[in-house]
Motif scaffolding. Structure first.
Motif, PDB file in Angstrom:
ATOM      1  N   GLN A 213       0.826  -1.205   0.000  1.00  0.00           N
ATOM      2  CA  GLN A 213       0.000   0.000   0.000  1.00  0.00           C
ATOM      3  C   GLN A 213       0.857   1.251   0.000  1.00  0.00           C
ATOM      4  N   ARG A 214       1.921   1.195   0.780  1.00  0.00           N
ATOM      5  CA  ARG A 214       2.806   2.360   0.839  1.00  0.00           C
ATOM      6  C   ARG A 214       3.401   2.612  -0.531  1.00  0.00           C
ATOM      7  N   ALA A 215       3.871   1.536  -1.182  1.00  0.00           N
ATOM      8  CA  ALA A 215       4.464   1.691  -2.508  1.00  0.00           C
ATOM      9  C   ALA A 215       3.426   2.277  -3.461  1.00  0.00           C
ATOM     10  N   SER A 216       2.201   1.760  -3.361  1.00  0.00           N
ATOM     11  CA  SER A 216       1.153   2.253  -4.254  1.00  0.00           C
ATOM     12  C   SER A 216       0.867   3.726  -3.999  1.00  0.00           C
TER      13      SER A 216
ATOM     14  N   VAL B 202       1.464   9.515  -5.312  1.00  0.00           N
ATOM     15  CA  VAL B 202       1.971  10.850  -5.009  1.00  0.00           C
ATOM     16  C   VAL B 202       2.947  11.289  -6.084  1.00  0.00           C
ATOM     17  N   ALA B 203       3.844  10.360  -6.450  1.00  0.00           N
ATOM     18  CA  ALA B 203       4.832  10.709  -7.481  1.00  0.00           C
ATOM     19  C   ALA B 203       4.128  11.073  -8.784  1.00  0.00           C
ATOM     20  N   ASP B 204       3.126  10.260  -9.142  1.00  0.00           N
ATOM     21  CA  ASP B 204       2.391  10.534 -10.382  1.00  0.00           C
ATOM     22  C   ASP B 204       1.716  11.893 -10.324  1.00  0.00           C
ATOM     23  N   ARG B 205       1.051  12.161  -9.191  1.00  0.00           N
ATOM     24  CA  ARG B 205       0.326  13.428  -9.073  1.00  0.00           C
ATOM     25  C   ARG B 205       1.283  14.610  -9.110  1.00  0.00           C
TER      26      ARG B 205
END
Lengths: 146, 450
Positions: B195-198, B203-206
């Motif tokens: 979940q953290r990775a997801s 966040v990175a994508d946004r």
């Protein structure tokens, strides 16, 4: 600088070119002002190729006023060319652009521009700018005239 | 316990009460380890050691059932030569005692390997000198296959009693519980990590998308302003030249028209500048600094005096408290307020503008007061919106963005603003910012969050 030395204006916008020519007249600069409208023509002129090989009629300029956004070659490419050939390596180049973007300013100086001026919207301010140009770059500054 | 034809009935277990007590204490202590430790290998090795010690066997091991369901690997052990623990394997087939134990779920005992006819034994076992073996299954949790087998090996033939195997089962069950617990913990951790990775990916994508969209907006705003300015230069320049150089050839009407062109160009220039400033405020993260508001105000007032000349009288205190603000934004905000105060004067009068500050707790309030036309209460909220104007261009020129910039700018700096006014009664605009030393009100600004 001698009164007969040519000033080369590289500007694609006719309105701006017209206004700058007007400002030069208003300030009383009598040097011949030669205008080119795209980057390729500028490189041909400064490189002395094609019809511009005739240096009698197309002398090398003592001052280049260079816009950045030009058709064909960009102002940056012209600048790089100017600094790259012996005959024009030390020619005074004043960038006269409507861009106030940091990236453009940095790049112009990186490529060896002597000065960067931003085109004013206002005619009066344009006259002031040309007056300063005359006072500093044409009269005060010691150019390499060889 | 399965007794086989080849073995005699087991000897009576050691009924020594001291011995029993010791064994029970050891088992209880192991239970605590099994409950608390996060290290499965530690638990398994300790089980081997204790079980082996208690039963007096020289060798003990835990074999773990591998994912193929057929191989058992030596996961932990004591007394073995190098190359066994973590390496050696036993096949869980019907003709091995381990296979049989797994299948039946019951303890399996071979009191003497040499005479054992039911099963064959792994070579490494024989090489190590094991002569007797007792296997106890380590059960899996509900619906799971068995984890493996706890085995003790004696270097001499030996009868293993019921008591021995029951004792072993105690350890085996504690191991089973530990395995189940650690598996559950591992699953939770794996899920958390997933979940953290997801989330991090989201966040990175946004952030990337936001960066791209900001860059696009920047490019858009820049292009628009740049491209709009070029024709503006032409309009303003040539119309002015007409007025200056050709006035004797123009009649009064023509001159008026030329003047209108100049005026319109100037308005458009101001509009472009204000729009750019406003859109930049939407997108910047503002960096707080300590600002000497007095110095900023003095600069703004000096410029206003130049621009408005005799039409305005501005009074301000010599010093003002320092505030937590962004210098350029604060300057813009005060400029707009002072310009409004000078501009919206009563017809035919000189504008009287007064700036002053007051401390309100740990915040500084700057007042900009004028004796101009004032603002009716029903309009006082609207004027801070973009493009809201209360008057025509003829009466009072303006872009309708000045106060919107004040609002956005003050909000970006974590401040508040307001106006006290009435129609014909002049206006008192105020902004409030944290005083120097009070950073508590400042929160991390994310672009576009306000």
């Amino acid at each position: 600088m001698n009164d007969e030395a040519t000033i080369l204006l590289v500007e694609d916008n006719s309105d701006d070119a017209e206004l700058i020519a007007y400002a030069f007249r208003k300030v009383g600069i009598t040097n011949p002002l030669f205008r080119l409208a795209d980057g390729d023509a500028a490189v041909e002129y400064l490189g002395g190729t094609g019809k511009y090989a005739d240096r009698l009629h197309y002398p090398l300029p003592a001052l280049i006023l260079l816009d950045l956004k030009l058709p064909k070659r960009s102002g940056f490419e012209v600048l790089a060319f100017v600094r790259g050939q012996k005959a024009t390596r030390h020619t005074t180049v004043v960038v006269l652009s409507s861009s106030n973007q940091q990236a453009d300013i940095e790049r112009a100086y990186d490529l060896g521009a002597n000065s960067y001026l931003i085109k004013p919207v206002n005619r009066d301010k344009l006259i002031e700018l040309v007056r300063s140009l005359d006072a500093y770059w044409l009269k005060l500054n010691q150019a390499d005239t060889r | 316990m399965v007794t086989t034809a080849a073995s005699a009935v087991g000897e009576p277990s050691t009924a020594d009460p001291h011995e029993l007590l010791r064994q029970q204490t050891t088992l209880a202590r192991f239970g605590e380890l099994a409950l608390r430790s996060d290290d499965l290998d530690e638990i398994l090795t300790e089980a081997c050691r204790l079980a082996g010690e208690a039963l007096g066997t020289d060798l003990a091991k835990v074999v773990e059932l591998q994912p193929d369901g057929r191989t058992l690997k030596v996961r932990a052990g004591v007394g073995w030569p190098p190359g066994v623990v973590g390496v050696a394997t036993i096949m869980a087939e019907d003709d091995t005692s381990e296979g049989y134990a797994l299948k039946t779920g019951e303890p399996m005992v071979s009191p003497n390997i040499a005479t054992e006819t039911r099963f064959r034994y792994a070579q490494f076992l024989i090489d190590a000198g094991a002569k007797a073996v007792a296997n106890v299954i380590i059960i899996g949790s509900k619906d799971q296959p068995a984890y493996g087998i706890l085995q003790v090996d004696s270097l001499k033939p030996r009868e293993f009693t019921d008591g021995d195997t029951i004792f072993l089962r105690g350890y085996a069950n504690l191991i089973a519980a530990a395995v189940a617990r650690l598996r559950a913990v591992e699953e939770v951790r794996a899920e958390e990590a997933r979940q953290r990775a997801s989330l991090e990916q989201q966040v990175a994508d946004r952030t990337e998308a936001l960066g791209r969209s900001n860059a696009q907006l920047d490019a858009f705003a820049y292009t628009i302003s740049h491209d709009l300015r070029a024709p503006l230069r032409a309009m303003e320049g040539f119309a002015r030249i007409l007025l200056d150089e050709y006035s004797e050839r123009l009649d009064a009407t023509a001159e008026r028209y030329a003047a209108r062109i100049v005026s319109a160009a100037e308005r458009m220039e101001r509009l472009i500048n204000d729009l750019l400033a406003y859109s930049r405020l939407q997108r910047t993260t503002v960096e707080p600094r300590i600002v000497d508001m007095g110095r900023t105000a003095q600069r703004v007032v000096a410029e206003a005096r130049t621009e408005f000349g005799d039409g305005v009288k501005i009074a301000l205190p010599e010093t003002m408290p320092r505030v937590v603000a962004e210098p350029a934004v604060l300057s813009q905000v005060i400029t707009n307020l002072v310009a409004n105060a000078a501009k919206f004067r009563r017809e035919g009068t000189i504008a009287h503008v007064r700036l002053w500050t007051e401390m309100l707790g740990d915040r500084v309030r700057l007042w900009v007061e004028d004796d101009g036309i004032g603002i009716a209460p029903e309009h006082q909220a609207r004027i801070f919106d973009v493009f809201e104007r209360l008057h025509g261009q003829e009466a009072y020129p303006g872009t309708g963005i000045g106060l919107a910039i004040v609002r956005k700018g003050v909000e970006c700096m974590d401040g508040t603003f307001g106006v006290v006014s009435g129609l014909g009664e002049g206006s008192r605009f105020w902004i409030e910012l944290p005083a120097e030393g009070n950073d508590a009100g400042w929160t991390e600004q994310q672009p576009g969050s306000r």
